[in-house]
Design a protein around this motif. Structure first.
Motif, PDB file in Angstrom:
ATOM      1  N   THR A  61       0.840  -1.210   0.000  1.00 48.48           N
ATOM      2  CA  THR A  61       0.000   0.000   0.000  1.00 48.48           C
ATOM      3  C   THR A  61       0.869   1.251   0.000  1.00 48.48           C
ATOM      4  O   THR A  61       0.541   2.237  -0.671  1.00 48.48           O
ATOM      5  CB  THR A  61      -0.945  -0.028   1.220  1.00 48.48           C
ATOM      6  OG1 THR A  61      -1.686  -1.242   1.153  1.00 48.48           O
ATOM      7  CG2 THR A  61      -1.906   1.133   1.226  1.00 48.48           C
ATOM      8  N   GLN A  81      -9.799   0.617  -1.902  1.00 47.27           N
ATOM      9  CA  GLN A  81     -10.213  -0.677  -1.331  1.00 47.27           C
ATOM     10  C   GLN A  81     -11.696  -0.680  -0.943  1.00 47.27           C
ATOM     11  O   GLN A  81     -12.432  -1.593  -1.271  1.00 47.27           O
ATOM     12  CB  GLN A  81      -9.356  -0.984  -0.104  1.00 47.27           C
ATOM     13  CG  GLN A  81      -9.528  -2.387   0.405  1.00 47.27           C
ATOM     14  CD  GLN A  81      -8.532  -2.732   1.491  1.00 47.27           C
ATOM     15  OE1 GLN A  81      -7.667  -1.926   1.844  1.00 47.27           O
ATOM     16  NE2 GLN A  81      -8.648  -3.918   2.029  1.00 47.27           N
ATOM     17  N   ASP A  86      -6.568  -0.506  -5.398  1.00 50.95           N
ATOM     18  CA  ASP A  86      -6.099  -1.055  -4.129  1.00 50.95           C
ATOM     19  C   ASP A  86      -7.080  -2.136  -3.688  1.00 50.95           C
ATOM     20  O   ASP A  86      -8.221  -1.831  -3.336  1.00 50.95           O
ATOM     21  CB  ASP A  86      -6.016   0.071  -3.087  1.00 50.95           C
ATOM     22  CG  ASP A  86      -5.372  -0.384  -1.793  1.00 50.95           C
ATOM     23  OD1 ASP A  86      -4.747  -1.461  -1.791  1.00 50.95           O
ATOM     24  OD2 ASP A  86      -5.499   0.331  -0.785  1.00 50.95           O
ATOM     25  N   GLU A  87      -6.621  -3.369  -3.714  1.00 51.64           N
ATOM     26  CA  GLU A  87      -7.441  -4.515  -3.304  1.00 51.64           C
ATOM     27  C   GLU A  87      -8.856  -4.430  -3.893  1.00 51.64           C
ATOM     28  O   GLU A  87      -9.837  -4.367  -3.131  1.00 51.64           O
ATOM     29  CB  GLU A  87      -7.553  -4.572  -1.773  1.00 51.64           C
ATOM     30  CG  GLU A  87      -6.230  -4.518  -1.051  1.00 51.64           C
ATOM     31  CD  GLU A  87      -5.722  -5.882  -0.645  1.00 51.64           C
ATOM     32  OE1 GLU A  87      -6.391  -6.878  -0.957  1.00 51.64           O
ATOM     33  OE2 GLU A  87      -4.635  -5.936  -0.057  1.00 51.64           O
ATOM     34  N   SER A  90     -11.379  -7.142  -2.451  1.00 51.70           N
ATOM     35  CA  SER A  90     -11.541  -7.466  -1.028  1.00 51.70           C
ATOM     36  C   SER A  90     -13.017  -7.397  -0.641  1.00 51.70           C
ATOM     37  O   SER A  90     -13.733  -6.474  -1.027  1.00 51.70           O
ATOM     38  CB  SER A  90     -10.715  -6.524  -0.152  1.00 51.70           C
ATOM     39  OG  SER A  90     -11.241  -5.245  -0.217  1.00 51.70           O
TER      40      SER A  90
END
Lengths: 255, 246
Positions: A41, A85, A162-163, A166
């Motif tokens: 990150t 995310q 970012d992810e 998830s």
């Protein structure tokens, strides 16, 4: 191309990135993987300019991040799309207003044209009839798709995620993966994804950078990951029995 | 981080806040939204509290004035003075620091912990200017109106209390209100209001913007913001009173 050279970043005297060098190419989906706390990150935030590295160079098609004036920096940021995310959608705005927001800020277009663009990108991420809904009224997968739509609405040259998978079920995660890869090819952009999801890595990781304790421990493609003998990445990727079996099957097949 | 660092960081934040908005149309939209959230939505509580507190001040003054040598019109006079000089600008500001301050900290803090502020920065938007400047302008514009309303309702509350309780004649009360009216007191009260409004918008914004962690920290920051805003209002009240009336 995004070039990263000898990047160092520390927090409170503790080194988080230790001399990372790599490149991210146009039209390819690059993935940064690694255990929690490996510096993924932080690397992504350095690329985005949210963290200033102590040492090293990041250049976007020859434009060095650290040497840009504030105006040029702002200009560069307008060429960046980011999928956070948690989506990072603005709670108080509807889906349409969320996606229209960058257009309102930076594009001098009539409202009708902006609305058409919003509908186009919503359609591109396979979402219909959600224009007037608020983010809280959408499922996790839909929120991610809205976040992708917002990230691409300005026709970015660089897309960071970012992810992106998830908290999503495997089906939705695959849909999101495919969507990101299609967009990367379709718009010929540079996509960098920070992920833990090994399915995504195997599926769309055209370039994979494996970080361990702030150091780049391995770099290759999703095909090479099956063949590598690098202990660090083998221990990370094949920690689950399923992936061990997949690897064995792949190696047997390619013998 | 010690207090001096916080003060320094607060002023550095203000430097970023007071920049030209990147897009005036978006700024205008935000400004109207903030006027509604921070101003119009506070109307009810301001009206309710000021009316009843005005009534209580009048009743308490009336009960304290039991000597036949003290004229009853002093009840109206004292209520007017208390409401205009202290209750409306200072007491209402402390109440608004609680209501509006916690709203500002929690809304900006939630944006911070859910990466919405990062999303603004990634887009190349000056997030402090975009989020905080409309709040400051909204409160600076709207709070003087709220405080004027609080003054009127506070004094009217005293009048209604008199007519309902028979503790004093409303004619005496009205005479007391009109007696020795000094317009400078209104200027004094509005000057204080503007300073307090600035504090109410910026200190909670600072606490929200620099919050780290999750929802628990947002809650803690809201509490801290309300405490510090109230402390600063009370201290500034003292200095402003000394400067403007002393």
């Amino acid at each position: 191309m995004i070039e990263v050279e000898n990047l160092y970043k520390q927090f409170n005297g503790q080194s988080v990135l230790k001399g990372i060098s790599t490149t991210f190419e146009k039209g390819k989906t690059s993935m940064i993987i690694g255990q929690s706390g490996s510096g993924k990150t932080v690397l992504l935030k350095c690329l985005l300019g949210l963290h200033i590295p102590e040492e090293g160079i990041i250049s976007f098609d020859g434009r060095k991040h650290t040497e840009l004036s504030i105006k040029d920096h702002r200009q560069l940021r307008q060429e960046i799309g980011m999928v956070f995310q948690g989506g990072a959608l603005y709670d108080s705005l509807t889906v349409e207003e969320n996606i229209m927001f960058p257009l309102k800020m930076f594009a001098d277009q009539p409202f009708k044209q902006m609305k058409e663009r919003v509908n186009f990108v919503l359609n591109r991420v396979n979402l219909d009839d959600v224009n007037k809904k608020f983010p809280a009224e959408l499922s996790g997968g839909m929120q991610k798709r809205v976040a992708i739509a917002r990230a691409i609405v300005m026709n970015p040259r660089y897309l960071f995620c970012d992810e992106p998978n998830s908290g999503l079920d495997p089906n939705t995660a695959t849909v999101i993966d495919n969507l990101i890869q299609e967009i990367t090819k379709e718009y010929d952009i540079i996509t960098v994804i920070n992920s833990h999801d090994m399915n995504s890595v195997m599926e769309i990781g055209e370039k994979i950078i494996f970080l361990k304790d702030g150091v780049k421990a391995w770099e290759g493609t999703n095909k090479e990951i099956f063949k590598t003998e690098n202990e660090a990445i083998v221990n990370f990727v094949y920690s689950s029995n399923l992936f061990k079996k997949v690897r064995e099957a792949y190696l047997n097949e390619t013998k | 981080m010690n207090y001096f660092e916080h003060v320094g960081k607060y002023f550095l934040m203000l430097k970023q806040v007071f920049k030209k908005p990147q897009k005036w149309s978006v700024f205008r939209e935000m400004l109207f939204r903030e006027i509604e959230d921070l101003g119009l939505k506070s109307l009810g509580i301001v009206m309710f509290i000021s009316f009843f507190v005005g009534g209580v001040v009048a009743i308490q003054t009336a009960l304290s004035v039991d000597s036949p040598f003290i004229p009853k019109y002093l009840i109206g006079f004292a209520t007017k003075r208390s409401v205009i000089l202290e209750f409306a600008p200072t007491f209402m500001s402390v109440i608004l620091a609680g209501k509006v301050g916690s709203y500002i900290t929690s809304s900006i803090g939630t944006m911070r912990v859910t990466e919405q502020i990062d999303a603004l920065e990634v887009m190349g938007i000056n997030s402090l200017n975009y989020l905080v400047l409309p709040k400051i302008i909204a409160v600076l514009f709207f709070y003087p109106l709220l405080i004027l309303l609080a003054m009127v309702l506070g004094i009217y509350g005293g009048y209604v209390a008199g007519s309902l309780t028979d503790l004093f004649f409303t004619e005496d009360y009205v005479y007391g209100i009109r007696l020795d009216f000094n317009p400078y007191y209104i200027k004094y009260a509005l000057t204080k209001t503007l300073v307090f409004a600035f504090v109410i918008a910026t200190i909670p914004a600072y606490h929200g913007y620099y919050v780290k962690g999750g929802s628990l920290e947002v809650g803690r920051s809201s509490t801290k913001a309300v405490v510090w805003t109230s402390v600063v209002i009370i201290l500034l009240n003292y200095f402003l009173t000394q400067m403007l009336l002393g």
